[in-house]
Design an enzyme around this catalytic site. Structure first.
Site, PDB file in Angstrom:
ATOM      1  N   ARG A  34       0.717  -0.961   0.141  1.00  0.00           N
ATOM      2  CA  ARG A  34      -0.001   0.293   0.075  1.00  0.00           C
ATOM      3  C   ARG A  34       1.176   1.456  -0.114  1.00  0.00           C
ATOM      4  O   ARG A  34       0.596   2.239   0.718  1.00  0.00           O
ATOM      5  CB  ARG A  34      -0.926   0.213   1.570  1.00  0.00           C
ATOM      6  CG  ARG A  34      -2.440  -0.532   1.077  1.00  0.00           C
ATOM      7  CD  ARG A  34      -3.239  -0.126  -0.180  1.00  0.00           C
ATOM      8  NE  ARG A  34      -4.272  -1.236  -0.021  1.00  0.00           N
ATOM      9  CZ  ARG A  34      -5.754  -1.273   0.843  1.00  0.00           C
ATOM     10  NH1 ARG A  34      -5.884  -0.061   1.441  1.00  0.00           N
ATOM     11  NH2 ARG A  34      -6.325  -1.535   0.422  1.00  0.00           N
ATOM     12  N   ARG A  38      -3.973   6.554   0.893  1.00  0.00           N
ATOM     13  CA  ARG A  38      -4.269   8.063   1.245  1.00  0.00           C
ATOM     14  C   ARG A  38      -2.959   8.990   2.058  1.00  0.00           C
ATOM     15  O   ARG A  38      -3.321   9.722   2.704  1.00  0.00           O
ATOM     16  CB  ARG A  38      -5.591   7.651   2.049  1.00  0.00           C
ATOM     17  CG  ARG A  38      -6.611   7.565   1.158  1.00  0.00           C
ATOM     18  CD  ARG A  38      -7.472   7.158   1.755  1.00  0.00           C
ATOM     19  NE  ARG A  38      -7.906   5.495   1.981  1.00  0.00           N
ATOM     20  CZ  ARG A  38      -8.346   4.652   2.491  1.00  0.00           C
ATOM     21  NH1 ARG A  38      -9.855   4.718   2.822  1.00  0.00           N
ATOM     22  NH2 ARG A  38      -7.995   3.334   3.135  1.00  0.00           N
ATOM     23  N   ARG A  47      -6.564  11.425  -5.970  1.00  0.00           N
ATOM     24  CA  ARG A  47      -7.733  10.473  -5.657  1.00  0.00           C
ATOM     25  C   ARG A  47      -9.501  11.600  -5.744  1.00  0.00           C
ATOM     26  O   ARG A  47     -10.281  10.974  -6.676  1.00  0.00           O
ATOM     27  CB  ARG A  47      -7.991   9.988  -4.560  1.00  0.00           C
ATOM     28  CG  ARG A  47      -9.055   9.655  -3.662  1.00  0.00           C
ATOM     29  CD  ARG A  47      -9.071   8.082  -4.358  1.00  0.00           C
ATOM     30  NE  ARG A  47     -10.308   6.640  -3.918  1.00  0.00           N
ATOM     31  CZ  ARG A  47     -11.574   6.905  -4.269  1.00  0.00           C
ATOM     32  NH1 ARG A  47     -11.570   8.135  -5.469  1.00  0.00           N
ATOM     33  NH2 ARG A  47     -12.465   6.579  -3.490  1.00  0.00           N
ATOM     34  N   ASP A  84      -6.541  -2.882  -7.466  1.00  0.00           N
ATOM     35  CA  ASP A  84      -6.896  -3.660  -6.394  1.00  0.00           C
ATOM     36  C   ASP A  84      -7.337  -5.141  -7.149  1.00  0.00           C
ATOM     37  O   ASP A  84      -7.732  -4.932  -7.430  1.00  0.00           O
ATOM     38  CB  ASP A  84      -8.715  -2.671  -6.244  1.00  0.00           C
ATOM     39  CG  ASP A  84      -8.423  -3.300  -4.652  1.00  0.00           C
ATOM     40  OD1 ASP A  84      -8.581  -2.236  -3.460  1.00  0.00           O
ATOM     41  OD2 ASP A  84      -9.827  -3.810  -4.180  1.00  0.00           O
ATOM     42  N   TYR A 160     -14.812 -11.784  -0.499  1.00  0.00           N
ATOM     43  CA  TYR A 160     -15.320 -10.550  -0.946  1.00  0.00           C
ATOM     44  C   TYR A 160     -16.461 -10.889  -1.699  1.00  0.00           C
ATOM     45  O   TYR A 160     -17.903 -10.061  -1.281  1.00  0.00           O
ATOM     46  CB  TYR A 160     -14.547  -9.658  -1.770  1.00  0.00           C
ATOM     47  CG  TYR A 160     -13.432  -8.891  -0.241  1.00  0.00           C
ATOM     48  CD1 TYR A 160     -13.710  -7.641   0.133  1.00  0.00           C
ATOM     49  CD2 TYR A 160     -12.109  -9.472   0.151  1.00  0.00           C
ATOM     50  CE1 TYR A 160     -13.185  -7.068   0.625  1.00  0.00           C
ATOM     51  CE2 TYR A 160     -11.286  -9.272   0.545  1.00  0.00           C
ATOM     52  CZ  TYR A 160     -11.534  -7.976   1.261  1.00  0.00           C
ATOM     53  OH  TYR A 160     -10.832  -6.614   2.535  1.00  0.00           O
TER      54      TYR A 160
HETATM   55  O1  CP3 Z   1       0.124   0.434  -3.697  1.00  0.00           O
HETATM   56  C1  CP3 Z   1      -0.145  -0.405  -3.700  1.00  0.00           C
HETATM   57  O2  CP3 Z   1      -0.253  -1.518  -2.445  1.00  0.00           O
HETATM   58  C2  CP3 Z   1      -0.900  -0.821  -4.895  1.00  0.00           C
HETATM   59  C3  CP3 Z   1      -2.361  -0.821  -5.053  1.00  0.00           C
HETATM   60  C4  CP3 Z   1      -3.179  -1.914  -3.708  1.00  0.00           C
HETATM   61  C5  CP3 Z   1      -4.499  -1.380  -3.499  1.00  0.00           C
HETATM   62  N1  CP3 Z   1      -5.531  -2.169  -3.226  1.00  0.00           N
HETATM   63  C6  CP3 Z   1      -5.232  -0.006  -3.444  1.00  0.00           C
HETATM   64  C7  CP3 Z   1      -6.001   0.865  -2.409  1.00  0.00           C
HETATM   65  C8  CP3 Z   1      -2.883  -3.122  -3.413  1.00  0.00           C
HETATM   66  C9  CP3 Z   1      -2.406  -4.494  -3.662  1.00  0.00           C
HETATM   67  C10 CP3 Z   1      -4.007  -3.434  -2.601  1.00  0.00           C
HETATM   68  C11 CP3 Z   1      -4.783  -4.836  -2.565  1.00  0.00           C
HETATM   69  C12 CP3 Z   1      -6.001  -5.288  -1.913  1.00  0.00           C
HETATM   70  N2  CP3 Z   1      -7.256  -4.664  -1.970  1.00  0.00           N
HETATM   71  C13 CP3 Z   1      -6.275  -6.543  -0.264  1.00  0.00           C
HETATM   72  C14 CP3 Z   1      -5.219  -7.053  -0.340  1.00  0.00           C
HETATM   73  C15 CP3 Z   1      -4.186  -6.210   0.503  1.00  0.00           C
HETATM   74  C16 CP3 Z   1      -3.952  -5.864   1.741  1.00  0.00           C
HETATM   75  O3  CP3 Z   1      -4.409  -5.308   2.389  1.00  0.00           O
HETATM   76  O4  CP3 Z   1      -4.842  -6.907   2.670  1.00  0.00           O
HETATM   77  C17 CP3 Z   1      -6.749  -6.303  -0.358  1.00  0.00           C
HETATM   78  C18 CP3 Z   1      -7.916  -7.236   1.214  1.00  0.00           C
HETATM   79  C19 CP3 Z   1      -7.728  -4.964  -0.812  1.00  0.00           C
HETATM   80  C20 CP3 Z   1      -9.593  -4.593  -0.565  1.00  0.00           C
HETATM   81  C21 CP3 Z   1      -9.701  -3.271  -0.647  1.00  0.00           C
HETATM   82  N3  CP3 Z   1      -9.546  -2.403  -1.085  1.00  0.00           N
HETATM   83  C22 CP3 Z   1     -10.220  -3.038   0.829  1.00  0.00           C
HETATM   84  C23 CP3 Z   1     -10.544  -3.799   1.557  1.00  0.00           C
HETATM   85  C24 CP3 Z   1      -9.905  -1.631   1.207  1.00  0.00           C
HETATM   86  C25 CP3 Z   1     -10.685  -0.227   1.901  1.00  0.00           C
HETATM   87  C26 CP3 Z   1     -10.029  -0.688   3.038  1.00  0.00           C
HETATM   88  C27 CP3 Z   1      -9.264   0.972   2.889  1.00  0.00           C
HETATM   89  O5  CP3 Z   1      -8.070   0.699   2.915  1.00  0.00           O
HETATM   90  O6  CP3 Z   1     -10.196   1.898   1.942  1.00  0.00           O
HETATM   91  C28 CP3 Z   1      -9.361  -1.232  -0.899  1.00  0.00           C
HETATM   92  C29 CP3 Z   1      -9.680   0.363  -1.522  1.00  0.00           C
HETATM   93  C30 CP3 Z   1      -7.723   0.827  -2.108  1.00  0.00           C
HETATM   94  N4  CP3 Z   1      -7.312   0.154  -2.481  1.00  0.00           N
HETATM   95  C31 CP3 Z   1      -7.989   1.695  -1.387  1.00  0.00           C
HETATM   96  C32 CP3 Z   1      -6.281   1.849  -2.105  1.00  0.00           C
HETATM   97  C33 CP3 Z   1      -5.586   2.930  -1.735  1.00  0.00           C
HETATM   98  C34 CP3 Z   1      -8.581   2.701  -0.548  1.00  0.00           C
HETATM   99  C35 CP3 Z   1      -9.431   3.751  -1.837  1.00  0.00           C
HETATM  100  C36 CP3 Z   1      -9.402   4.951  -1.657  1.00  0.00           C
HETATM  101  O7  CP3 Z   1      -8.279   5.832  -1.547  1.00  0.00           O
HETATM  102  O8  CP3 Z   1     -10.409   5.404  -1.340  1.00  0.00           O
END
Ligand code: CP3
Length: 353
Positions: A34, A38, A47, A84, A160
């Site tokens: 990640r 944010r 964003r 994602d 999910y």
């Molecule tokens: O920088 C990176 O790591 C690359 C991008 C990336 C994202 N999600 C962007 C993202 C990667 C590799 C993921 C993987 C992901 N997504 C996982 C597996 C890794 C982990 O963290 O356990 C999972 C379970 C998800 C599912 C997911 N996506 C959730 C549960 C959420 C909401 C929680 C949150 O942090 O907001 C997301 C949204 C998400 N994916 C965001 C980002 C940057 C935030 C959304 C936003 O900016 O509004």
């Protein structure tokens, strides 16, 4: 044959790739789960003008920019594609939304009939913008910065799809897997195929390393973890290795405990969650594969000596045996960007002893 990323004359593959090949290196490579997100003001600005989160992920110019932001600021050894894991359920035809504050929302699959309605044949086309972003990134990134492609592992993605979002107890999916393993395995098989194809396509477009995220596999007891976590991971890795033999794969089986040993047999690298004791990892895992991890993301929120000392312990104990420095899970939004800068300074200047 895929080309190595280094320009002619320098000869060397990126530090991350050399480490995964178990070559001796000057220091461990580092990147952060990640790392785009944010906690960065430039990400929040991007964003704000991106529309829905899925549109953001599926608009190549925006995904490329979000991927590059942390690398520009900190010079990590790898960029991870901005995307994602839930692009795959979307590509299979399921409705996926991301809500501010509550996280992802999917129309939950009710039963086997829901699985039959999924459109595996159309997935590659719906994911085409992802591969476009990968190809563009490879031309924009410095040669020494490896590009990581990724996907969610079948169990985590299925959780999910079945729960309809992040779950507290994963009751629906765990119950389904016990009560109707044959029906449930149709969904896992479909995800094995779609995920393998998605990873291979990212590698063919220019990703040099692939990571498979199994964030929720730690909710399962041994037998179920072997069936729904380890066996699918093995099948995905076999397919990927057949198609793109030079591209190493890292597995992140979060919460796998002692079964990390079984995962380490399968992959080029395993990513350790924060609970894995680093002394045990050095003894039990590093003769099987490279390890990645596992600083507590909360220590990067805290910063200072607590963060730097914990990072040094990881570098000292795991560095010599094959390490990719990372966190035990993703960076959180409240991380002060300057703490990450201090951590990167330590990692960049580290000399392997
Ligand atoms: O920088 C990176 O790591 C690359 C991008 C990336 C994202 N999600 C962007 C993202 C990667 C590799 C993921 C993987 C992901 N997504 C996982 C597996 C890794 C982990 O963290 O356990 C999972 C379970 C998800 C599912 C997911 N996506 C959730 C549960 C959420 C909401 C929680 C949150 O942090 O907001 C997301 C949204 C998400 N994916 C965001 C980002 C940057 C935030 C959304 C936003 O900016 O509004």
């Amino acid at each position: 044959m895929r080309e190595e990323s280094a320009p002619a004359g320098t000869g060397a593959a990126p530090l991350l790739v050399r480490t995964l090949r178990r070559e001796a290196t000057e220091r461990p490579p580092f990147w952060f789960m990640r790392q785009a997100g944010r906690y960065l003001p430039e990400y929040r600005a991007l964003r704000a003008r991106a529309g829905s989160f899925l549109d953001f992920c599926l608009t190549p110019a925006l995904a490329v920019e979000a991927t590059l932001q942390p690398v520009r600021r900190y010079g990590m050894d790898a960029a991870i594609l901005f995307s994602d894991i839930l692009t795959v359920p979307y590509a299979l035809g399921q409705q996926v939304r991301f809500e501010e504050g509550t996280g992802p929302r999917l129309e939950a699959l009710p039963d086997g009939a829901g699985i039959d309605a999924l459109d595996a044949a159309g997935a590659a086309q719906r994911l085409a913008p992802v591969y476009e972003a990968v190809a563009q990134l490879r031309t924009e990134l410095p040669a020494q910065t490896a590009l990581i492609g990724f996907a969610g592992a079948p169990w985590t993605v299925a959780s999910y799809m079945i729960e309809g979002g992040t779950s507290r107890d994963f009751a629906r999916i765990r119950r389904w897997a016990y009560e109707d393993p044959a029906g449930f395995s149709h969904l896992i098989d479909l995800l094995v195929e779609t995920t393998s194809a998605h990873l291979v396509a990212q590698a063919r477009a220019g990703a040099q390393v692939l990571q498979l995220f199994d964030t929720w596999i730690g909710t399962l007891p041994e037998e179920q973890m072997r069936r729904w976590g380890i066996a699918p991971a093995r099948r995905i890795i076999e397919t990927v290795r057949r198609a793109v033999p030079d591209v190493p794969v890292i597995l992140f089986p979060r919460g796998a405990g002692l079964l990390y040993e079984a995962y380490a047999e399968l992959a080029d690298g395993v990513s350790l969650d924060t609970t894995v004791p680093i002394g045990w990892a050095a003894q039990a895992l590093q003769d099987r594969c490279v390890v990645q991890g596992n600083l507590d993301p909360m220590l990067v929120v805290v910063g200072g000596a607590a963060m730097l000392e914990a990072a040094q312990r990881i570098l000292e104990q795991l560095g010599p045996g094959g390490l990719i420095f990372n966190l035990g899970h993703g960076l959180v939004p409240q991380t002060p960007p300057e703490n990450l800068a201090a951590l990167c300074d330590l990692l960049r200047d580290w000399k392997m002893r």
